[in-house]
Design a protein around this motif. Structure first.
Motif, PDB file in Angstrom:
ATOM      1  N   ASP A  26       9.720   2.506   4.921  1.00  0.00           N
ATOM      2  CA  ASP A  26       8.850   1.436   4.467  1.00  0.00           C
ATOM      3  C   ASP A  26       7.419   1.979   4.393  1.00  0.00           C
ATOM      4  O   ASP A  26       7.160   3.138   4.707  1.00  0.00           O
ATOM      5  CB  ASP A  26       8.958   0.240   5.422  1.00  0.00           C
ATOM      6  CG  ASP A  26       8.582  -1.079   4.757  1.00  0.00           C
ATOM      7  OD1 ASP A  26       8.225  -1.070   3.561  1.00  0.00           O
ATOM      8  OD2 ASP A  26       8.645  -2.110   5.440  1.00  0.00           O
ATOM      9  N   TRP A  27       6.488   1.117   4.050  1.00  0.00           N
ATOM     10  CA  TRP A  27       5.099   1.537   3.830  1.00  0.00           C
ATOM     11  C   TRP A  27       4.459   2.153   5.077  1.00  0.00           C
ATOM     12  O   TRP A  27       3.531   2.949   4.965  1.00  0.00           O
ATOM     13  CB  TRP A  27       4.259   0.374   3.309  1.00  0.00           C
ATOM     14  CG  TRP A  27       4.051  -0.732   4.317  1.00  0.00           C
ATOM     15  CD1 TRP A  27       4.796  -1.848   4.483  1.00  0.00           C
ATOM     16  CD2 TRP A  27       3.003  -0.802   5.285  1.00  0.00           C
ATOM     17  NE1 TRP A  27       4.298  -2.615   5.497  1.00  0.00           N
ATOM     18  CE2 TRP A  27       3.185  -1.997   6.010  1.00  0.00           C
ATOM     19  CE3 TRP A  27       1.930   0.029   5.614  1.00  0.00           C
ATOM     20  CZ2 TRP A  27       2.345  -2.378   7.050  1.00  0.00           C
ATOM     21  CZ3 TRP A  27       1.090  -0.357   6.645  1.00  0.00           C
ATOM     22  CH2 TRP A  27       1.288  -1.543   7.352  1.00  0.00           C
ATOM     23  N   GLU A  28       4.948   1.816   6.258  1.00  0.00           N
ATOM     24  CA  GLU A  28       4.350   2.351   7.484  1.00  0.00           C
ATOM     25  C   GLU A  28       4.448   3.871   7.567  1.00  0.00           C
ATOM     26  O   GLU A  28       3.683   4.503   8.290  1.00  0.00           O
ATOM     27  CB  GLU A  28       5.013   1.730   8.728  1.00  0.00           C
ATOM     28  CG  GLU A  28       4.756   0.261   8.900  1.00  0.00           C
ATOM     29  CD  GLU A  28       5.800  -0.633   8.246  1.00  0.00           C
ATOM     30  OE1 GLU A  28       5.753  -1.842   8.477  1.00  0.00           O
ATOM     31  OE2 GLU A  28       6.656  -0.115   7.485  1.00  0.00           O
ATOM     32  N   ARG A  60      -0.546   0.321  -1.601  1.00  0.00           N
ATOM     33  CA  ARG A  60      -1.129   0.743  -0.317  1.00  0.00           C
ATOM     34  C   ARG A  60      -2.103   1.906  -0.530  1.00  0.00           C
ATOM     35  O   ARG A  60      -2.068   2.903   0.188  1.00  0.00           O
ATOM     36  CB  ARG A  60      -0.032   1.165   0.658  1.00  0.00           C
ATOM     37  CG  ARG A  60       1.060   0.158   0.868  1.00  0.00           C
ATOM     38  CD  ARG A  60       0.622  -0.953   1.752  1.00  0.00           C
ATOM     39  NE  ARG A  60       1.757  -1.862   1.942  1.00  0.00           N
ATOM     40  CZ  ARG A  60       1.685  -2.959   2.629  1.00  0.00           C
ATOM     41  NH1 ARG A  60       0.561  -3.292   3.211  1.00  0.00           N
ATOM     42  NH2 ARG A  60       2.717  -3.754   2.739  1.00  0.00           N
ATOM     43  N   ILE A  63      -4.029   3.708   2.361  1.00  0.00           N
ATOM     44  CA  ILE A  63      -3.226   4.578   3.238  1.00  0.00           C
ATOM     45  C   ILE A  63      -3.054   5.946   2.589  1.00  0.00           C
ATOM     46  O   ILE A  63      -3.272   6.980   3.220  1.00  0.00           O
ATOM     47  CB  ILE A  63      -1.859   3.934   3.541  1.00  0.00           C
ATOM     48  CG1 ILE A  63      -2.058   2.648   4.357  1.00  0.00           C
ATOM     49  CG2 ILE A  63      -0.963   4.916   4.301  1.00  0.00           C
ATOM     50  CD1 ILE A  63      -0.795   1.838   4.561  1.00  0.00           C
TER      51      ILE A  63
END
Length: 167
Positions: A26-28, A60, A63
């Motif tokens: 996921d985006w994390e 994102r 990030i």
């Protein structure tokens, strides 16, 4: 680290397999994946990771843009390419962070990237690069400003030509 070791040990792993694997995250995981570019030894693996970051990083951008502050020039260069490919105003604005990067190769890549930048939102960066310490970058920035169209491009070029540093 495990991903990088596996990919470095297995040159034969293709782009599709890398993308399938990365799609499990996921985006994390975007920051760790961005940082991994500097540890990958094979170009096709770096390309697959960059393609993934362009696709997943669109939503994102801050990030992915953290890669611009990495100490390794190859990670910074990859982040420039990723943000330029994303191409949104938000992504391009993050490129301001590397205008005065200590590595000449990074500034060259930024200059090359800005040459293809559509619209006026890159003009202020080109103006700043026209005052770079390297003559090669100064000249390329001025050439880009000469090719830019419209009143804003003309004004940016006039500002550079009238500046004390250009004289």
């Amino acid at each position: 680290a495990i991903l990088c070791r596996s990919l470095n040990d297995h040159h034969d792993i293709g782009n599709l397999e890398v993308r399938r694997y990365l799609d499990n995250f996921d985006w994390e995981a975007l920051m760790a994946i961005t940082e991994s570019i500097g540890d990958l030894q094979h170009g096709h693996h770096r390309e697959a990771v960059q393609d993934y970051l362009v696709f997943r990083g669109r939503d994102r951008v801050p990030i992915v843009a953290r890669g611009l502050t990495d100490r390794r020039p190859d990670v910074v260069a990859a982040s420039i390419n990723i943000l330029a490919t994303i191409g949104s105003d938000e992504a391009v604005q993050h490129l301001h962070k590397v205008l005065h990067h200590r590595d000449l190769g990074v500034r060259r890549l930024l200059m090359t990237t800005l040459q293809d930048c559509p619209g006026d939102h890159c003009l202020d960066m080109l103006q700043q690069l026209a005052e770079d310490e390297e003559v090669e970058i100064q000249q390329a920035a001025v050439r880009c400003l000469v090719r830019s169209r419209g009143q804003r491009g003309f004004n940016a070029l006039a500002d550079v030509l009238n500046s004390e540093k250009f004289a």
